[in-house]
Write a protein that holds these residues in place. Structure first.
Motif, short mmCIF file in Angstrom:
data_model
loop_
_atom_site.label_atom_id
_atom_site.label_comp_id
_atom_site.label_asym_id
_atom_site.label_seq_id
_atom_site.Cartn_x
_atom_site.Cartn_y
_atom_site.Cartn_z
N GLY A 14 123.92 61.76 54.86
CA GLY A 14 123.17 62.78 54.14
C GLY A 14 121.68 62.53 54.31
O GLY A 14 120.94 63.37 54.84
N GLY A 15 121.25 61.34 53.91
CA GLY A 15 119.83 61.00 53.87
C GLY A 15 119.16 60.97 55.24
O GLY A 15 118.10 61.56 55.43
N LYS A 34 118.10 50.60 50.40
CA LYS A 34 118.09 49.28 49.75
C LYS A 34 118.65 48.18 50.65
O LYS A 34 118.31 47.01 50.50
CB LYS A 34 118.81 49.32 48.41
CG LYS A 34 120.28 49.59 48.47
CD LYS A 34 120.87 49.50 47.08
CE LYS A 34 122.35 49.72 47.14
NZ LYS A 34 123.01 49.41 45.90
N GLY A 39 122.08 53.88 57.67
CA GLY A 39 123.37 54.53 57.98
C GLY A 39 124.32 54.65 56.80
O GLY A 39 125.34 55.33 56.89
N THR A 41 127.06 54.20 53.70
CA THR A 41 128.48 53.85 53.66
C THR A 41 129.13 54.17 55.00
O THR A 41 129.87 53.36 55.58
CB THR A 41 129.18 54.68 52.56
OG1 THR A 41 128.52 54.44 51.32
CG2 THR A 41 130.65 54.31 52.44
N CYS A 47 133.19 55.40 57.75
CA CYS A 47 133.72 56.14 58.90
C CYS A 47 133.80 55.29 60.18
O CYS A 47 134.85 55.21 60.81
CB CYS A 47 132.82 57.33 59.24
SG CYS A 47 132.04 58.14 57.84
N ILE A 184 141.72 56.73 52.50
CA ILE A 184 141.44 55.32 52.79
C ILE A 184 142.72 54.51 52.82
O ILE A 184 142.96 53.72 53.74
CB ILE A 184 140.45 54.74 51.73
CG1 ILE A 184 139.08 55.38 51.92
CG2 ILE A 184 140.38 53.22 51.82
CD1 ILE A 184 138.00 54.90 50.98
N GLU A 277 122.94 53.88 40.33
CA GLU A 277 122.41 52.68 39.67
C GLU A 277 121.08 52.27 40.31
O GLU A 277 120.97 52.27 41.53
CB GLU A 277 123.41 51.52 39.80
CG GLU A 277 124.52 51.60 38.76
CD GLU A 277 125.77 50.86 39.20
OE1 GLU A 277 125.65 49.77 39.77
OE2 GLU A 277 126.87 51.41 38.97
N LEU A 319 132.46 63.67 52.13
CA LEU A 319 132.62 63.57 53.58
C LEU A 319 131.26 63.47 54.24
O LEU A 319 130.29 64.11 53.80
CB LEU A 319 133.34 64.80 54.11
CG LEU A 319 134.79 64.99 53.65
CD1 LEU A 319 135.34 66.32 54.12
CD2 LEU A 319 135.67 63.84 54.14
P1 FAD Z 1 126.16 57.05 51.65
O1 FAD Z 1 126.64 57.02 53.03
O2 FAD Z 1 126.95 56.36 50.61
O3 FAD Z 1 124.69 56.46 51.69
C1 FAD Z 1 123.93 56.23 50.55
C2 FAD Z 1 122.89 55.18 50.85
O4 FAD Z 1 121.97 55.15 49.78
C3 FAD Z 1 123.46 53.78 50.96
O5 FAD Z 1 123.04 53.18 52.15
C4 FAD Z 1 122.88 53.05 49.75
O6 FAD Z 1 122.62 51.68 50.00
C5 FAD Z 1 121.60 53.81 49.55
N1 FAD Z 1 121.07 53.74 48.19
C6 FAD Z 1 121.74 54.00 47.02
N2 FAD Z 1 120.90 53.92 45.98
C7 FAD Z 1 119.68 53.58 46.49
C8 FAD Z 1 118.41 53.37 45.92
N3 FAD Z 1 118.20 53.50 44.60
N4 FAD Z 1 117.38 53.05 46.75
C9 FAD Z 1 117.57 52.93 48.07
N5 FAD Z 1 118.75 53.14 48.67
C10 FAD Z 1 119.79 53.47 47.88
N6 FAD Z 1 133.77 60.55 55.81
C11 FAD Z 1 134.01 61.32 56.89
O7 FAD Z 1 133.54 62.47 56.95
N7 FAD Z 1 134.79 60.87 57.92
C12 FAD Z 1 135.35 59.65 57.90
O8 FAD Z 1 136.03 59.26 58.84
C13 FAD Z 1 135.11 58.82 56.78
N8 FAD Z 1 135.66 57.59 56.72
C14 FAD Z 1 135.39 56.80 55.64
C15 FAD Z 1 135.98 55.54 55.58
C16 FAD Z 1 135.75 54.71 54.50
C17 FAD Z 1 136.38 53.35 54.46
C18 FAD Z 1 134.87 55.15 53.46
C19 FAD Z 1 134.57 54.25 52.31
C20 FAD Z 1 134.30 56.39 53.50
C21 FAD Z 1 134.56 57.23 54.59
N9 FAD Z 1 134.02 58.52 54.66
C22 FAD Z 1 134.29 59.31 55.74
C23 FAD Z 1 133.15 59.05 53.60
C24 FAD Z 1 131.67 58.93 54.03
O9 FAD Z 1 131.38 57.58 54.30
C25 FAD Z 1 130.77 59.46 52.93
O10 FAD Z 1 131.16 60.76 52.57
C26 FAD Z 1 129.32 59.47 53.40
O11 FAD Z 1 128.89 58.19 53.77
C27 FAD Z 1 128.41 60.04 52.32
O12 FAD Z 1 127.11 60.05 52.78
P2 FAD Z 1 125.86 59.96 51.81
O13 FAD Z 1 124.66 60.03 52.69
O14 FAD Z 1 125.99 60.94 50.73
O15 FAD Z 1 125.94 58.54 51.11
#
Ligand code: FAD
Ligand code: NAD
Length: 466
Positions: A14-15, A34, A39, A41, A47, A184, A277, A319
């Motif tokens: 997302g970010g 942080k 990249g 999660t 993923c 998962i 958090e 996702l």
């Molecule tokens: P995230 O990827 O969670 O990123 C958030 C980031 O913000 C993290 O790096 C965190 O450290 C950072 N952060 C949080 N708070 C702070 C703060 N206060 N200051 C600074 N940094 C901060 N999705 C798919 O579409 N396909 C897949 O195959 C798939 N496989 C997956 C397998 C597993 C095992 C898991 C756990 C998830 C999987 N997903 C998959 C889901 C996917 O990983 C998430 O939907 C996706 O990562 C969400 O993206 P995001 O940017 O919202 O958040």
């Protein structure tokens, strides 16, 4: 103090995509993460590493079970070097996260390492190796999610684990008890089953992947049972305990009978929860819902007008591609454009083998909404391509409106359907009818022919090869 047009908190799919799109549109952009690697999660513990292990374990399974069918004999025993498998996964992750660093540099995005916390609606305090505060006219919250657990389970990260630890184990479990038969549990359950572990999946609902079309649940259950995975459906877990290296999981079945499972590892995969958090949203006045999500309107704007939120931390499917689309949407809104996301057309994929992929409405949803529909289904085993590769499990199912023939949902199980679902997304984006798909030429021999055949079946029993 550095000043930015946009600050993005969190560098997941997302970010980092939001940051790139903001930079492309001429905004001075900062991203705050942080952890030391970018990249989120997805790239670090989601993923990408899960797919690396799925691929490695798939090769192993092919070598021990399927090579022989193809006339390939391996003299001697095929062995797993699990340490190397995990190291390779680590290398794939490293390469991918380094790629994001490159993209941040290329797009002249300033990267801050540390926890980002709101001081107020336009100032973010970053606590990391060095502490600093930046000023941002707009902020995008992209802080993602963390694994959820059950109130009575203590995740010890050694034997009672989440997906994060399951991606970096030091040994192959003898018996992995998986709580939750969702994405998962099934992906990682399949990895360890292939590597030789006994795998028991305990699921609360009466079917696995309960949010997908029930035909997919049924097919995947059948195939994974053949692969040796044991399923305990309609089982409610009530306790998990650990004695030395032995884990005991207690559950009640649908007749209220208590059942116990013992194993050496327990993977808790009962969903994920939004993560805020350390963010201190209250300092900016940003509302958080009872379920811990950042509350947003349809433009992903929070109640504070210069603060937006995207991805796992807001409502909707958790996702990576949904998070990325939302990142692009917010960047374009900030640039004065009028973008749109059709949430109905965000595909969902489970990367087991056979793969499972869906877009649009399931049969259960259409029934509940009282929509009259046609259903056309075509089995993979009837394809020449499937017989050539030996991947004969699965089907493609197309649901179309009974009156207009518009495609309303496409549900697949089979080889490479994770890639095949893109055809269905394109068709539905252009509001294709089943007849439109049925009349398009599909290369022969391909798995994609099953899409054409299912469309033929949906337009009145016209499939050619069954
Ligand atoms: P995230 O990827 O969670 O990123 C958030 C980031 O913000 C993290 O790096 C965190 O450290 C950072 N952060 C949080 N708070 C702070 C703060 N206060 N200051 C600074 N940094 C901060 N999705 C798919 O579409 N396909 C897949 O195959 C798939 N496989 C997956 C397998 C597993 C095992 C898991 C756990 C998830 C999987 N997903 C998959 C889901 C996917 O990983 C998430 O939907 C996706 O990562 C969400 O993206 P995001 O940017 O919202 O958040
Ligand atoms: P999930 O929501 O996919 O599955 C959780 C499962 O646990 C459900 O089937 C649910 O009924 C079951 N469950 C809940 N409480 C239970 C209980 N007390 N006892 C037994 N079963 C219980 O969640 P997940 O598998 O943990 O994945 C989390 C998120 O990560 C998902 O939202 C998913 O979208 C995302 N993810 C996506 C992919 C992918 O796209 N391929 C892969 C992995 C994760």
């Amino acid at each position: 103090m550095s000043k930015y047009d946009v600050a993005v908190i969190g560098s997941g799919p997302g970010g980092y995509v939001a940051a790139i799109r903001c930079a492309q549109l001429g905004m001075k952009t900062a991203i705050i993460e942080k952890y030391n690697t970018l990249g989120g999660t997805c790239l670090n513990v989601g993923c990408i590493p899960s797919k690396a292990l799925l691929d490695s374990s798939h090769h192993y399974e092919d070598a021990i079970k399927h090579f022989e069918d193809h006339g390939i004999e391996i003299p001697g025993e095929v062995k797993i070097n699990f340490k190397k498998m995990i190291e390779r996964k680590g290398a794939v992750v490293e390469q991918t996260t380094k790629g994001i660093e490159f993209l941040m540099n290329k797009n002249k995005i300033d990267v801050f390492t540390g926890v980002g916390a709101f001081k107020d609606a336009t100032h973010i305090e970053i606590t990391g190796d060095k502490n600093e505060t930046i000023e941002a006219a707009n902020t995008i919250i992209a802080t993602g999610s963390k694994p959820a657990t059950l109130p009575f389970i203590k995740i010890d990260k050694e034997r009672i684990i989440t997906s994060t630890e399951a991606l970096s184990l030091k040994e192959i479990p003898k018996h992995m008890i998986v709580i939750g038969g969702g994405v998962i549990g099934l992906e990682l359950g399949q990895v360890y089953r292939r590597l030789g572990a006994e795998v028991s999946v305990i699921e609360y609902m009466d079917r696995i992947i309960p949010t997908m079309d029930s035909a997919q649940s049924k097919e995947l259950t059948k195939v994974m049972k053949k692969q040796g995975v044991k399923f305990y459906l309609s089982h409610k877990v009530s306790a998990v305990s650990k004695k030395k290296n032995e884990i005991t999981v207690t559950a009640t079945d649908k007749k209220d009978k208590e059942v116990t499972f013992t194993g050496d590892y327990c993977l808790v995969s009962v969903g994920r929860r939004a993560f805020t958090e350390g963010l201190k949203p209250e300092n900016a006045g940003v509302k958080i819902t009872e379920r811990g999500l950042v509350e947003t309107n349809e433009h992903l704007q929070t109640n504070v007008k210069n603060i937006y939120a995207i991805g796992d931390v807001v409502k909707g499917a958790m996702l990576a591609h949904k998070a990325s689309e939302e990142g692009t949407l917010v960047a374009e809104i900030l640039a004065g454009q009028k973008p749109h996301i059709d949430y109905n057309l965000i595909p969902g994929v489970v990367y087991t083998w056979p793969e499972v992929a869906s877009v649009g409405k399931t049969e259960e949803q259409l029934k509940e909404a009282k929509v009259s529909y046609n259903s056309g289904q075509f089995p993979m085993r009837a394809l020449g391509r499937s017989r050539a590769s030996g991947d004969t499990d699965g089907f493609v199912k197309i649901l179309s409106d009974k009156e207009t023939d518009e495609v309303l949902g496409v549900h697949m199980v089979g080889a490479r359907v994770a890639d095949l679902i893109a055809e269905a997304v394109v068709a539905m984006e252009f509001r294709a009818s089943a007849e439109d798909i049925a009349r398009m030429s599909h290369a022969h021999p391909t798995y994609a022919e099953a899409v054409k055949e299912a469309a033929l079946a949906a337009t009145g029993d016209r499939a050619l090869h069954v």
